[in-house]
Each structure stands twice: as structure tokens, then as C-alpha cells.
Design a protein around this motif. Structure first.
Motif, PDB file in Angstrom:
ATOM      1  N   LEU A  82      18.433  17.326  21.907  1.00 55.27           N
ATOM      2  CA  LEU A  82      17.931  18.500  22.620  1.00 55.27           C
ATOM      3  C   LEU A  82      18.911  19.665  22.545  1.00 55.27           C
ATOM      4  CD1 LEU A  82      16.297  16.959  25.827  1.00 55.27           C
ATOM      5  CD2 LEU A  82      15.153  17.997  23.860  1.00 55.27           C
ATOM      6  N   THR A  83      20.207  19.364  22.695  1.00 50.14           N
ATOM      7  CA  THR A  83      21.216  20.425  22.641  1.00 50.14           C
ATOM      8  C   THR A  83      21.226  21.094  21.277  1.00 50.14           C
ATOM      9  OG1 THR A  83      22.596  19.277  24.277  1.00 50.14           O
ATOM     10  CG2 THR A  83      23.654  20.959  22.912  1.00 50.14           C
ATOM     11  N   ALA A  84      21.237  20.275  20.214  1.00 51.55           N
ATOM     12  CA  ALA A  84      21.256  20.829  18.862  1.00 51.55           C
ATOM     13  C   ALA A  84      19.974  21.604  18.568  1.00 51.55           C
ATOM     14  CB  ALA A  84      21.448  19.709  17.849  1.00 51.55           C
ATOM     15  N   PHE A  85      18.857  21.080  19.031  1.00 50.78           N
ATOM     16  CA  PHE A  85      17.576  21.763  18.791  1.00 50.78           C
ATOM     17  C   PHE A  85      17.538  23.111  19.506  1.00 50.78           C
ATOM     18  CE2 PHE A  85      13.093  22.624  19.785  1.00 50.78           C
ATOM     19  CZ  PHE A  85      12.564  22.633  18.503  1.00 50.78           C
ATOM     20  N   LEU A  86      18.017  23.147  20.745  1.00 50.47           N
ATOM     21  CA  LEU A  86      17.994  24.399  21.502  1.00 50.47           C
ATOM     22  C   LEU A  86      18.981  25.418  20.952  1.00 50.47           C
ATOM     23  CD1 LEU A  86      17.674  23.036  25.159  1.00 50.47           C
ATOM     24  CD2 LEU A  86      15.898  24.133  23.777  1.00 50.47           C
ATOM     25  N   LEU A  87      20.111  24.946  20.431  1.00 51.97           N
ATOM     26  CA  LEU A  87      21.114  25.866  19.906  1.00 51.97           C
ATOM     27  C   LEU A  87      20.756  26.393  18.518  1.00 51.97           C
ATOM     28  CD1 LEU A  87      24.507  24.199  20.946  1.00 51.97           C
ATOM     29  CD2 LEU A  87      23.507  26.306  21.842  1.00 51.97           C
ATOM     30  N   VAL A  88      20.177  25.527  17.686  1.00 52.55           N
ATOM     31  CA  VAL A  88      19.955  25.902  16.282  1.00 52.55           C
ATOM     32  C   VAL A  88      18.496  25.779  15.875  1.00 52.55           C
ATOM     33  CG1 VAL A  88      20.591  25.402  13.893  1.00 52.55           C
ATOM     34  CG2 VAL A  88      22.312  25.219  15.694  1.00 52.55           C
ATOM     35  N   GLY A  89      17.922  24.581  16.033  1.00 48.29           N
ATOM     36  CA  GLY A  89      16.595  24.308  15.495  1.00 48.29           C
ATOM     37  C   GLY A  89      15.505  25.197  16.049  1.00 48.29           C
ATOM     38  N   LEU A  90      15.494  25.407  17.343  1.00 48.84           N
ATOM     39  CA  LEU A  90      14.427  26.178  17.968  1.00 48.84           C
ATOM     40  C   LEU A  90      14.351  27.595  17.420  1.00 48.84           C
ATOM     41  CD1 LEU A  90      12.234  26.404  20.155  1.00 48.84           C
ATOM     42  CD2 LEU A  90      14.051  27.074  21.767  1.00 48.84           C
ATOM     43  N   TRP A  91      15.513  28.192  17.149  1.00 53.52           N
ATOM     44  CA  TRP A  91      15.554  29.606  16.774  1.00 53.52           C
ATOM     45  C   TRP A  91      15.500  29.821  15.264  1.00 53.52           C
ATOM     46  CZ3 TRP A  91      14.819  32.090  21.095  1.00 53.52           C
ATOM     47  CH2 TRP A  91      15.305  31.523  22.289  1.00 53.52           C
ATOM     48  N   PHE A  92      16.032  28.893  14.502  1.00 50.44           N
ATOM     49  CA  PHE A  92      16.272  29.189  13.090  1.00 50.44           C
ATOM     50  C   PHE A  92      15.547  28.271  12.108  1.00 50.44           C
ATOM     51  CE2 PHE A  92      20.414  29.969  15.394  1.00 50.44           C
ATOM     52  CZ  PHE A  92      20.183  31.319  15.581  1.00 50.44           C
TER      53      PHE A  92
END
Length: 399
Positions: free
Chosen positions: A357-367
């Protein structure tokens, strides 16, 4: 009017380019920040230290006294490392004293520990319903130095005479001594507890024991499992992050995470219960190989191959064996093995979910939908993870 449309289109494209550049900038910053932290942990001083593990104490009532056999890292005690504030001895402010003690032959270290014992005894609490007890050192067993890169598990023995009429006892020690796993021996319903540094056990019934309820054993081992993923399980974290970097779509990612979870849960259970045993000299390098493989596929394949899911499952089996070896060090309660095991596994899954979830919110969700996601984020981050995995393989096989 007609002449104005191209100008608006040019402005819109310029705005999109600006947003893309801004997105690339923040994406690179996020990835570099994560890479810096991982590299610092992987290649920095902490990597040359020793992971802090709990001290495991077996308590037995013998001839009117409590006898304690404690497996512990004596060097960390004598060196004065505050184990409540570090996850690895390499994180301590000054590791030179620890390193010097670690290299000592057993007889020299025993002499140093015996001189230190009065300070340690003052940090141990043994409290009966009839008053406090004084610990008395009765023996020290220290193995010879074989590899200074590995922590040396020693055994210290002490006893405490019980006052007349005592029927219950509480045990604990000061926070700087770290976590204590306390196991009662020789009774029908033995107590077993995981005590954070600075805490004290509940009253333990001496004649019959005070076995914790199943739900309590489950709850005690959830945070242990979580910590073995975050922050202790960096190799497991890198593998999971590798899955996330390649897979942009949620459904394929969920399938891979589910396969990994099912596999490592199976071998964690089988390994912890003694049905499956594979030497750490095989398991640990294979875990490093799994990180390198995922990184290489992320870089060169450009998409998930048909072998991705079965390979993730296979590597999950290996990661589960690694987790089982960690759990073995904690010593599960004999009468609550299954609840403790399930709690540990639940903690691991929660830690894994937190990483995703942390990685997705920091990177995956936006890019993840950006055209530049793969060359700017996925490939460099995978390369960094692959280099760390390669170093670990070299370290675990050759050093």
C-alpha cells in the motif's frame, strides 16, 4: 476563432509536458529516496552488524528456587548497546566495543561478562507474591569464535531463591536489555510470553503454571510477524516491491501477491512445525536469487511472462522457509503453537500489505499509467533491487 485553436492546443500540450516533467521529477525523487534508504540498510554499517533477536529464557522451579537458562547475545549487554532502540547491532552509536567483544575467545568474554553481571542483575526483575528475589549467576556457556560476521548465541544461567510461601512470580528486565521470551518449564500449564524490554510478565502460578489463552498467544505474535516484514525483512520487502514495479494492473498484482502469500504461509507452517527442514545455507542465497530474478524480468522482459506466477509461487516457498527459521529463534509456546504461528503469519501478511500500500500510494497510484513510468521508475528501481540481491547472494555464499 480558427486561428485561436492551434494556440490553445499548443498551450494545452505545453501544460501537459510541464505536468509530465513535474510528475517525472517527483517520481524520480520518490524512487531515489526509497533506493537511498534500502542501499543504506543493505550496504551500510548495519549490514555488517548482527540482527537483534530476543533473549529466550527457560524458567524452572528447582528445590525452592527459580533456575533460569537464558540464550542471549552477551556481547551486546557488556558493550552497553541499548537494544530497545536498534534492530541491528550495527545501528548502535559505537560498535567498536561490540566488535572487540565478538572477537574474544570464550574464556575472555566470560571474564568480562562476570565482571559486568552485577550491572545486569540490577536490571532484572523477579518479583514473587512474598517479595522481590535476587538473581545469582550460576554459569556461563560461550561458544568459540567461528565467524565474526555471525552473532554468537551464548547461554547464561542464574537462580533466585524463593521466599517461604511464594506461589506466584513476575519476571522482566530493563528496556536496554531488549525483548525477552520467557518460557516456564516443568509444569502442567506452562506460561510462555513475549515481553518487550521494560515490561514485566503477569503473575505466573508456580505449582501449575499460567498458560496464556489462545487469543493472547495469537495477539502476542502478530507484532513479531509484522516486525519480521517491516523493518527487519528487507529481503522479503524487495521481492514484493519487485512484483509491484512490473505489474501496473491491480488484478495481476493481486494474483501474484496471493500466490506468494499462499506459498510462504505453507512453508512457514510446515517449517515451524518441524515437517520441513532446509538448511539456511541453501534458503538464504535462494531468497537473494529470487530478488535478482524479479529485477531481471522487470528490466528485460517488459511484461509478465507465463512463468511469472508459478515462479513467484516457488520463490514464496523459499521465503516461507526463511521466515520459519526466524520464528524458530523466538521459541513458540508449547501449548499454544498453532495460535502463535497463525498470529506470526498474520503479522507478516499485515507487514506485506503495508509495504504494498505504501509503495502504491507513493509511486504506483500517481505514475503507473504514465508513458515514462517504465524507463524512469520501473527499470532504475528494479536495477537497484537487483544489485542489492546480487550483493546478498555473494555475501551469503562467499563471505
Amino acid at each position: 476563432m480558427a486561428g485561436g485553436k492551434p494556440n490553445r492546443m499548443v498551450k494545452q500540450w505545453g501544460k501537459q509536458d510541464k505536468n509530465d516533467r513535474r510528475g517525472q521529477f517527483f517520481g524520480v525523487v520518490a524512487v531515489n529516496a526509497i533506493a537511498f534508504v534500502l542501499a543504506l540498510v543493505s550496504f551500510g554499517p548495519a549490514a555488517r552488524g548482527h540482527e537483534v533477536v530476543p533473549s529466550v529464557a527457560d524458567m524452572t522451579l528447582v528445590d525452592g528456587a527459580l533456575a533460569f537458562d537464558v540464550q542471549a547475545n552477551l556481547e551486546s549487554f557488556v558493550a552497553g548497546i541499548d537494544l530497545s532502540g536498534v534492530h541491528d547491532t550495527g545501528e548502535a552509536a559505537d560498535t567498536s566495543a561490540y566488535d572487540a567483544l565478538r572477537a574474544m575467545p570464550p574464556e575472555d568474554l566470560e571474564a568480562r561478562f562476570r565482571a559486568f553481571w552485577p550491572q545486569m542483575a540490577a536490571q532484572i526483575t523477579i518479583r514473587s507474591d512474598q517479595g522481590d528475589l535476587e538473581p545469582e549467576l550460576t554459569g556461563v556457556e560461550i561458544p568459540s569464535v567461528e565467524n565474526t560476521e555471525l552473532a554468537r548465541p551464548s547461554v547464561l544461567r542464574f537462580r533466585a531463591a524463593l521466599p517461604a510461601g511464594a506461589t506466584t512470580v513476575q519476571v522482566g528486565w530493563a528496556a536496554p536489555l531488549g525483548v525477552l521470551v520467557l518460557r516456564q518449564q516443568g509444569v502442567e500449564e506452562p506460561y510462555s510470553g513475549y515481553l518487550e524490554g521494560g515490561t514485566i510478565s503477569p503473575p505466573i502460578d508456580l505449582p501449575t503454571g499460567s498458560r496464556a489463552a489462545s487469543w493472547q498467544a495469537f495477539a502476542d505474535f502478530v507484532p513479531i510477524g509484522f516486525r519480521q516484514m517491516v523493518p527487519m525483512g528487507l529481503d522479503h520487502v524487495l521481492f514484493v516491491l519487485g512484483l509491484l514495479l512490473l505489474t501496473r494492473q491491480i488484478r495481476p498484482l493481486l494474483w501474484q501477491v496471493a500466490a506468494f502469500t499462499l506459498a510462504h504461509s505453507a512453508t512457514l507452517v510446515l517449517g515451524s512445525l518441524g515437517y520441513l527442514a532446509v538448511p539456511g545455507a541453501i534458503v538464504e542465497p535462494l531468497i537473494a536469487v529470487s530478488i535478482v530474478y524479479v529485477a531481471a524480468e522487470n528490466i528485460f522482459a517488459g511484461g509478465s511472462s507465463r512463468w511469472r506466477l508459478p515462479l513467484v509461487f516457488g520463490f514464496g516457498l523459499v521465503h516461507g522457509l526463511g521466515l520459519a527459521s526466524v520464528l524458530e529463534e523466538f521459541g513458540m509456546p508449547e501449548r499454544n503453537v498453532l495460535p502463535a504461528l497463525l498470529g506470526f503469519n498474520a503479522g507478516v501478511e499485515l507487514g506485506q500489505l503495508a509495504v504494498i500500500l505504501t509503495a502504491f500510494l507513493l509511486v504506483g497510484l500517481w505514475f503507473r499509467d504514465k508513458s515514462w513510468y517504465r524507463p524512469v521508475i520501473a527499470i532504475p528501481a528494479s536495477a537497484g533491487g537487483g544489485l542489492i540481491g546480487a550483493w546478498w547472494f555473494f555475501e551469503r555464499v562467499l563471505l
